[in-house]
Design an enzyme around this catalytic site. Structure first.
Site, mmCIF file in Angstrom:
data_model
loop_
_atom_site.group_PDB
_atom_site.id
_atom_site.type_symbol
_atom_site.label_atom_id
_atom_site.label_comp_id
_atom_site.label_asym_id
_atom_site.label_seq_id
_atom_site.Cartn_x
_atom_site.Cartn_y
_atom_site.Cartn_z
ATOM 1 N N GLY A 7 -3.615 -4.356 -5.006
ATOM 2 C CA GLY A 7 -4.619 -3.287 -5.161
ATOM 3 C C GLY A 7 -3.648 -1.834 -5.722
ATOM 4 O O GLY A 7 -3.113 -1.099 -4.765
ATOM 5 N N HIS A 8 -3.514 -1.824 -6.980
ATOM 6 C CA HIS A 8 -2.689 -0.763 -7.361
ATOM 7 C C HIS A 8 -3.598 0.533 -8.311
ATOM 8 O O HIS A 8 -4.270 0.116 -9.184
ATOM 9 C CB HIS A 8 -1.707 -1.066 -8.619
ATOM 10 C CG HIS A 8 -0.608 -2.039 -7.751
ATOM 11 N ND1 HIS A 8 0.153 -2.772 -8.482
ATOM 12 C CD2 HIS A 8 -0.222 -2.191 -6.641
ATOM 13 C CE1 HIS A 8 1.136 -3.580 -7.860
ATOM 14 N NE2 HIS A 8 0.847 -3.152 -6.648
ATOM 15 N N THR A 28 2.508 -12.517 3.354
ATOM 16 C CA THR A 28 2.107 -13.223 2.115
ATOM 17 C C THR A 28 2.850 -14.391 2.068
ATOM 18 O O THR A 28 3.774 -14.990 2.981
ATOM 19 C CB THR A 28 2.323 -12.272 0.934
ATOM 20 O OG1 THR A 28 1.345 -12.891 -0.140
ATOM 21 C CG2 THR A 28 3.795 -12.140 0.323
ATOM 22 N N THR A 31 -6.453 -11.935 2.859
ATOM 23 C CA THR A 31 -7.371 -11.023 1.834
ATOM 24 C C THR A 31 -8.492 -12.055 1.507
ATOM 25 O O THR A 31 -9.414 -11.720 0.683
ATOM 26 C CB THR A 31 -6.671 -10.662 0.915
ATOM 27 O OG1 THR A 31 -5.878 -11.490 -0.030
ATOM 28 C CG2 THR A 31 -5.608 -9.361 1.191
ATOM 29 N N ASP A 75 0.760 -1.275 -0.136
ATOM 30 C CA ASP A 75 -0.156 0.008 -0.029
ATOM 31 C C ASP A 75 0.852 1.198 -0.089
ATOM 32 O O ASP A 75 0.468 2.219 0.724
ATOM 33 C CB ASP A 75 -1.009 -0.127 1.295
ATOM 34 C CG ASP A 75 -1.904 1.252 1.330
ATOM 35 O OD1 ASP A 75 -2.425 1.392 0.117
ATOM 36 O OD2 ASP A 75 -2.296 1.682 2.206
ATOM 37 N N VAL A 91 3.174 14.385 -4.938
ATOM 38 C CA VAL A 91 2.364 15.399 -4.048
ATOM 39 C C VAL A 91 0.987 15.284 -4.595
ATOM 40 O O VAL A 91 0.135 16.349 -4.380
ATOM 41 C CB VAL A 91 3.038 16.881 -4.177
ATOM 42 C CG1 VAL A 91 4.315 16.902 -3.294
ATOM 43 C CG2 VAL A 91 3.084 17.173 -5.620
ATOM 44 N N GLY A 92 0.583 14.261 -5.039
ATOM 45 C CA GLY A 92 -0.844 14.029 -5.623
ATOM 46 C C GLY A 92 -0.903 12.614 -6.243
ATOM 47 O O GLY A 92 0.073 12.142 -6.715
#
Length: 423
Positions: free
Chosen positions: A40-41, A238, A128, A13, A412-413
């Protein structure tokens, strides 16, 4: 530098997908080398928003070939649906290949994952429930179907019959549930195998030739160093290696040398799943921090665990990944804080330590914090290192010094272009 691995430094993550999407412009090939649909990308670019689970994160780059290597847990159903769901980008056998040596994750892997977590109750390992542990267990027992077997129907049918007889010992006698039906498994395979067959090929030969032709290859990891089977927070890991050193093996070219390792680290700490998490904020404090950082939406039905950056864990992750450079993500999310805490050590048995202890000791560790002054302004439009507030630069430099590795990129976003390239 022809071969680069991009890996997670912490629990996963970290924002690896957005970094692969950004950096893939400089590569010819992107290879997912381990993990499965439990990934989850999240990617945001000019084509839209994408939530990838199995597809390599280079699929949005025209001209880039994306490969699912032999180390991947190949969930045919998820992959077929994911290919169909990607609007705005074309996915064909020209830009997506699947290793013929990748093993198939079958329906009973997910079923057993759910059953085992239920059996363990409050002692579960935080799965998961995507079948990852049962899949890799079967793979190591040589009880899986290779993707290439889809081209050998007689052999496939015989193999399915053998596997059903073996797997039903577990389903019936251990869990007391309905046995797997050979007919149902074959129906499931037939439903999806014809749709993925065009993508399956000998990717080993393709990659060996690509490497000899000086093509630029990017190996993409799933999860992070602290979820590695051997070096992570066992047993809350994992079931396969998440390390850069495994990349050539999981990609199918074990003789290829990785020249460069880019580690991805978040500006604060998040953790999906169970296990020790020393800097975790709980209760209202955790809720407030999650909301501030935009992490308040559950991921795969699970609440995102959150806290200040853990420099002990990050230093360890950087070392076991042998990272040559780092990307720091989500720095902009800390812009509202007056003071920013950083965990610089653990207190264990009355002593302060700065090196990662054995996993069994992590539950007894307390974080040792130092604080730095916040920058209290919006940095989401900054694109140059020198335009960052001094306090933000100081925070980045402190992390860099603590983990002992240069930070080359700062996000930054969430958008592809919301990045500061440094150095």
């Amino acid at each position: 530098m022809a071969c680069t691995a991009l890996v997670g430094i912490n629990w996963g993550d970290e924002g690896k997908g957005r970094m692969v999407d950004l950096l893939a412009e400089a590569f010819d090939i992107v290879v997912r080398f381990q993990g499965g649909a439990n990934a989850g990308h999240k990617i945001i670019n000019q084509y839209g928003k994408f939530d990838l689970h199995l597809l390599p994160s280079g699929v949005c780059r025209p001209g880039v070939v994306n490969i699912l290597g032999n180390g991947v847990a190949l969930d045919l159903e998820t992959l077929v649906n994911e290919i169909k769901d990607q609007k705005g980008i074309e996915i064909t056998p020209d830009n997506l290949m699947i290793s013929e040596r990748a093993s198939l994750l079958l329906p009973w892997h997910k079923e057993i994952d759910v059953l085992e977590e239920a059996r363990l109750k409050d002692k579960h390992d935080g799965s998961t429930k995507q079948g990852i542990a049962p899949f890799y267990s079967d793979k190591n027992q040589k009880k899986t179907i290779l993707a290439g077997e889809l081209f050998y129907p007689d052999r496939l049918k015989k193999h399915v019959k053998e596997l059903c007889a073996w797997k039903n010992l577990t389903l019936e006698k251990i869990y007391g549930v309905k046995p797997a039906s050979e007919k149902e498994v074959m129906t499931w395979l037939n439903e999806y195998c014809e749709q993925v067959k065009p993508y399956i090929r000998n990717t080993r030969d393709y990659l060996i030739k690509a490497e000899s032709d000086h093509k630029r290859i990017l190996f993409e990891a799933q999860l992070g160093a602290l979820r590695d089977l051997d070096f992570g927070i066992y047993p809350f890991t994992t079931s396969v290696s998440t390390l850069a050193s495994y990349a050539p093996i999981g990609a199918g070219v074990p003789g290829v040398e990785v020249d460069r390792v880019i580690g991805v680290i978040k500006a604060y700490a998040t953790c999906l799943g169970d296990g020790p998490f020393v800097t975790e904020y709980t209760g209202k404090k955790g809720d407030a921090f999650r909301k501030m950082c935009g992490e308040d939406e559950p991921e795969g039905g699970r609440t995102v665990r959150i806290g200040p950056i853990d420099l002990v864990a990050s230093k360890y992750g950087t070392e076991v990944q042998a990272a040559t450079e780092l990307a720091l993500t989500k720095l902009d999310m800390l812009s509202d804080l007056d003071e920013i805490p950083l965990c610089v050590g653990y207190k264990l048995n009355g002593q302060v330590i700065t090196d990662m202890p054995f996993p069994s000791a992590l539950g007894d560790c307390e974080p040792v914090y130092e604080t730095m002054k916040g920058w209290k302004c919006n940095i989401s439009t900054v694109r140059n290192w020198w335009d960052l507030p001094e306090e933000a630069k100081a925070y980045v430099n402190r992390i860099e010094h603590a983990v002992g590795c240069v930070i080359r990129w700062i996000s930054v976003g969430p958008e592809r272009h919301s990045i500061i390239r440094r150095g």
